[in-house]
Design a protein around this motif. Structure first.
Motif, PDB file in Angstrom:
ATOM      1  N   PHE A   8      24.280   7.291  48.568  1.00 56.07           N
ATOM      2  CA  PHE A   8      23.773   8.347  47.579  1.00 56.07           C
ATOM      3  C   PHE A   8      24.140   8.094  46.225  1.00 56.07           C
ATOM      4  O   PHE A   8      25.315   8.089  45.864  1.00 56.07           O
ATOM      5  N   ARG A   9      23.203   8.007  45.158  1.00 56.10           N
ATOM      6  CA  ARG A   9      23.543   8.016  43.907  1.00 56.10           C
ATOM      7  C   ARG A   9      24.238   6.715  43.622  1.00 56.10           C
ATOM      8  O   ARG A   9      24.754   6.497  42.315  1.00 56.10           O
ATOM      9  N   SER A  10      24.473   5.750  44.352  1.00 60.75           N
ATOM     10  CA  SER A  10      25.220   4.584  44.174  1.00 60.75           C
ATOM     11  C   SER A  10      24.390   3.414  43.794  1.00 60.75           C
ATOM     12  O   SER A  10      23.140   3.394  43.651  1.00 60.75           O
ATOM     13  N   SER A  11      24.790   2.035  44.108  1.00 65.09           N
ATOM     14  CA  SER A  11      23.935   0.897  43.425  1.00 65.09           C
ATOM     15  C   SER A  11      24.664  -0.127  44.009  1.00 65.09           C
ATOM     16  O   SER A  11      25.795  -0.327  44.540  1.00 65.09           O
ATOM     17  N   PRO A  12      24.104  -1.568  43.839  1.00 64.33           N
ATOM     18  CA  PRO A  12      24.829  -2.771  44.021  1.00 64.33           C
ATOM     19  C   PRO A  12      26.016  -3.083  43.195  1.00 64.33           C
ATOM     20  O   PRO A  12      26.707  -3.877  43.581  1.00 64.33           O
ATOM     21  N   GLN A  13      26.255  -2.170  42.241  1.00 65.69           N
ATOM     22  CA  GLN A  13      27.667  -2.233  41.476  1.00 65.69           C
ATOM     23  C   GLN A  13      28.465  -1.303  41.943  1.00 65.69           C
ATOM     24  O   GLN A  13      29.693  -1.221  41.437  1.00 65.69           O
ATOM     25  N   SER A  14      28.570  -0.884  43.199  1.00 66.63           N
ATOM     26  CA  SER A  14      29.431   0.051  44.012  1.00 66.63           C
ATOM     27  C   SER A  14      30.679  -0.731  44.034  1.00 66.63           C
ATOM     28  O   SER A  14      30.572  -2.251  44.457  1.00 66.63           O
ATOM     29  N   PHE A  15      31.974  -0.247  44.406  1.00 67.50           N
ATOM     30  CA  PHE A  15      33.369  -0.834  44.625  1.00 67.50           C
ATOM     31  C   PHE A  15      33.092  -1.990  45.657  1.00 67.50           C
ATOM     32  O   PHE A  15      33.553  -3.092  45.782  1.00 67.50           O
ATOM     33  N   LYS A  16      32.853  -1.084  46.885  1.00 67.49           N
ATOM     34  CA  LYS A  16      32.813  -2.088  48.044  1.00 67.49           C
ATOM     35  C   LYS A  16      31.823  -3.189  48.200  1.00 67.49           C
ATOM     36  O   LYS A  16      32.132  -4.238  48.696  1.00 67.49           O
ATOM     37  N   ALA A  17      30.564  -2.887  47.623  1.00 65.18           N
ATOM     38  CA  ALA A  17      29.704  -4.187  47.271  1.00 65.18           C
ATOM     39  C   ALA A  17      30.128  -5.097  46.634  1.00 65.18           C
ATOM     40  O   ALA A  17      30.009  -6.318  46.798  1.00 65.18           O
ATOM     41  N   CYS A  34      22.880  -9.988  50.545  1.00 71.19           N
ATOM     42  CA  CYS A  34      21.785  -9.239  50.023  1.00 71.19           C
ATOM     43  C   CYS A  34      22.314  -7.535  49.856  1.00 71.19           C
ATOM     44  O   CYS A  34      22.341  -7.123  50.791  1.00 71.19           O
ATOM     45  N   CYS A  35      21.933  -7.505  48.779  1.00 69.73           N
ATOM     46  CA  CYS A  35      22.485  -5.948  48.364  1.00 69.73           C
ATOM     47  C   CYS A  35      21.147  -5.347  47.233  1.00 69.73           C
ATOM     48  O   CYS A  35      21.468  -5.327  46.111  1.00 69.73           O
ATOM     49  N   PRO A  36      20.183  -4.836  47.691  1.00 70.10           N
ATOM     50  CA  PRO A  36      19.312  -4.239  46.752  1.00 70.10           C
ATOM     51  C   PRO A  36      19.731  -3.023  46.303  1.00 70.10           C
ATOM     52  O   PRO A  36      20.441  -2.133  46.972  1.00 70.10           O
ATOM     53  N   MET A  37      18.846  -2.621  45.167  1.00 69.15           N
ATOM     54  CA  MET A  37      18.908  -1.222  44.692  1.00 69.15           C
ATOM     55  C   MET A  37      18.004  -0.427  45.361  1.00 69.15           C
ATOM     56  O   MET A  37      16.943  -0.868  45.634  1.00 69.15           O
ATOM     57  N   LEU A  38      18.546   0.724  46.235  1.00 71.13           N
ATOM     58  CA  LEU A  38      17.643   1.409  47.209  1.00 71.13           C
ATOM     59  C   LEU A  38      16.881   2.659  46.434  1.00 71.13           C
ATOM     60  O   LEU A  38      17.415   3.384  45.608  1.00 71.13           O
ATOM     61  N   PRO A  39      15.579   2.636  46.747  1.00 73.75           N
ATOM     62  CA  PRO A  39      14.858   3.765  46.295  1.00 73.75           C
ATOM     63  C   PRO A  39      15.426   5.055  46.678  1.00 73.75           C
ATOM     64  O   PRO A  39      16.240   5.094  47.728  1.00 73.75           O
ATOM     65  N   VAL A  40      14.935   6.216  46.210  1.00 71.50           N
ATOM     66  CA  VAL A  40      15.315   7.638  46.638  1.00 71.50           C
ATOM     67  C   VAL A  40      14.787   8.148  48.036  1.00 71.50           C
ATOM     68  O   VAL A  40      15.142   8.765  48.565  1.00 71.50           O
ATOM     69  N   PRO A  42      14.084   7.852  51.349  1.00 72.35           N
ATOM     70  CA  PRO A  42      14.645   7.094  52.742  1.00 72.35           C
ATOM     71  C   PRO A  42      13.727   6.271  53.519  1.00 72.35           C
ATOM     72  O   PRO A  42      14.037   5.059  53.541  1.00 72.35           O
ATOM     73  N   LEU A  43      12.301   6.700  53.630  1.00 73.78           N
ATOM     74  CA  LEU A  43      11.420   5.741  54.345  1.00 73.78           C
ATOM     75  C   LEU A  43      11.088   4.404  53.438  1.00 73.78           C
ATOM     76  O   LEU A  43      11.025   3.268  53.999  1.00 73.78           O
ATOM     77  N   ALA A  44      11.042   4.778  52.063  1.00 75.25           N
ATOM     78  CA  ALA A  44      11.008   3.511  51.454  1.00 75.25           C
ATOM     79  C   ALA A  44      12.051   2.545  51.405  1.00 75.25           C
ATOM     80  O   ALA A  44      12.129   1.306  51.370  1.00 75.25           O
ATOM     81  N   THR A  45      13.252   3.047  51.607  1.00 81.78           N
ATOM     82  CA  THR A  45      14.589   2.413  51.732  1.00 81.78           C
ATOM     83  C   THR A  45      14.579   1.426  53.102  1.00 81.78           C
ATOM     84  O   THR A  45      14.731   0.371  52.999  1.00 81.78           O
ATOM     85  N   ILE A  46      14.037   2.194  54.114  1.00 84.38           N
ATOM     86  CA  ILE A  46      13.908   1.245  55.301  1.00 84.38           C
ATOM     87  C   ILE A  46      12.749   0.482  55.129  1.00 84.38           C
ATOM     88  O   ILE A  46      13.014  -0.683  55.668  1.00 84.38           O
TER      89      ILE A  46
END
Length: 200
Positions: A8-17, A34-40, A42-46
């Motif tokens: 939540f509120r993170s991105s592909p620039q997160s530490f673990k990624a 593959c590490c996409p920027m996820l939409p807010v 949840p259904l769009a994320t899936i």
């Protein structure tokens, strides 16, 4: 493919990624990442995760989910029979994120998202009541997680391979020491099982 779903509120620039991406690049395996920027939503994320996998050449898929991404990873693992690594996964995000309705700043790169009630409803719709095939999961749970309760994580994934980290934090700040273990699980999970022997 190793599909990484951030929190939540993170991105592909997160530490673990970034740690995982760098390690795969070191190993000459950057094309697996593959590490996409996820939409807010949840259904769009899936839908995005499934689209990215469908667009790739036929291959094995392992999904890695951190925090809220772990909740999504669990849904996808159950739906598609994918192995999954869960890093301090969210267990009841529709409850926890109810305090974050409205505009919320992103952790990386500026910008914000707007969390609406419908997003909590979508999270509820994605809930997995109980996991099947515990062997497909590798759970990392830190007792020092200041955001989520590790005991809920342990209760949600009975029988799963589990690394209980004493102390640490939500970000798993010492994650570099676990990265090869995560990748070894991804590799082992994606080895084709031997074909059944024909009866004589």
């Amino acid at each position: 493919m190793i599909l990484y779903l951030h929190g939540f509120r993170s991105s592909p620039q997160s530490f673990k990624a970034r740690v995982l991406a760098a390690r795969l690049a070191e190993l000459g395996r950057g094309e697996e990442w593959c590490c996409p920027m996820l939409p807010v939503s949840p259904l769009a994320t899936i839908a995005l995760a499934e689209l990215l996998v469908a667009a790739a050449p036929p291959q094995h898929v392992t999904v890695i989910g951190s925090s809220l991404g772990g909740y999504f990873a669990t849904h996808l693992a159950e739906k598609h029979d994918w192995p999954a690594v869960l890093l301090n996964p969210a267990i009841v995000p529709q409850r926890d994120l109810s305090a974050y309705l409205g505009e919320q700043p992103l952790w990386h790169g500026g910008g914000s998202i707007v969390v609406e009630q419908r997003h909590l409803d979508e999270l509820r719709a994605l809930d997995v009541a109980s996991i099947t095939r515990p062997g497909r999961y590798y759970l990392f749970a830190a007792t020092g997680d200041e955001v989520l309760d590790y005991r809920e994580m342990l209760a949600r994934y009975p029988g799963a391979r589990t690394r209980l980290i004493e102390g640490s934090d939500h970000a798993i700040s010492e994650f570099p020491q676990y990265v090869d273990d995560v990748l070894a699980f991804c590799d082992a999970a994606n080895v084709e099982p031997p074909a059944p022997k024909k009866a004589a």
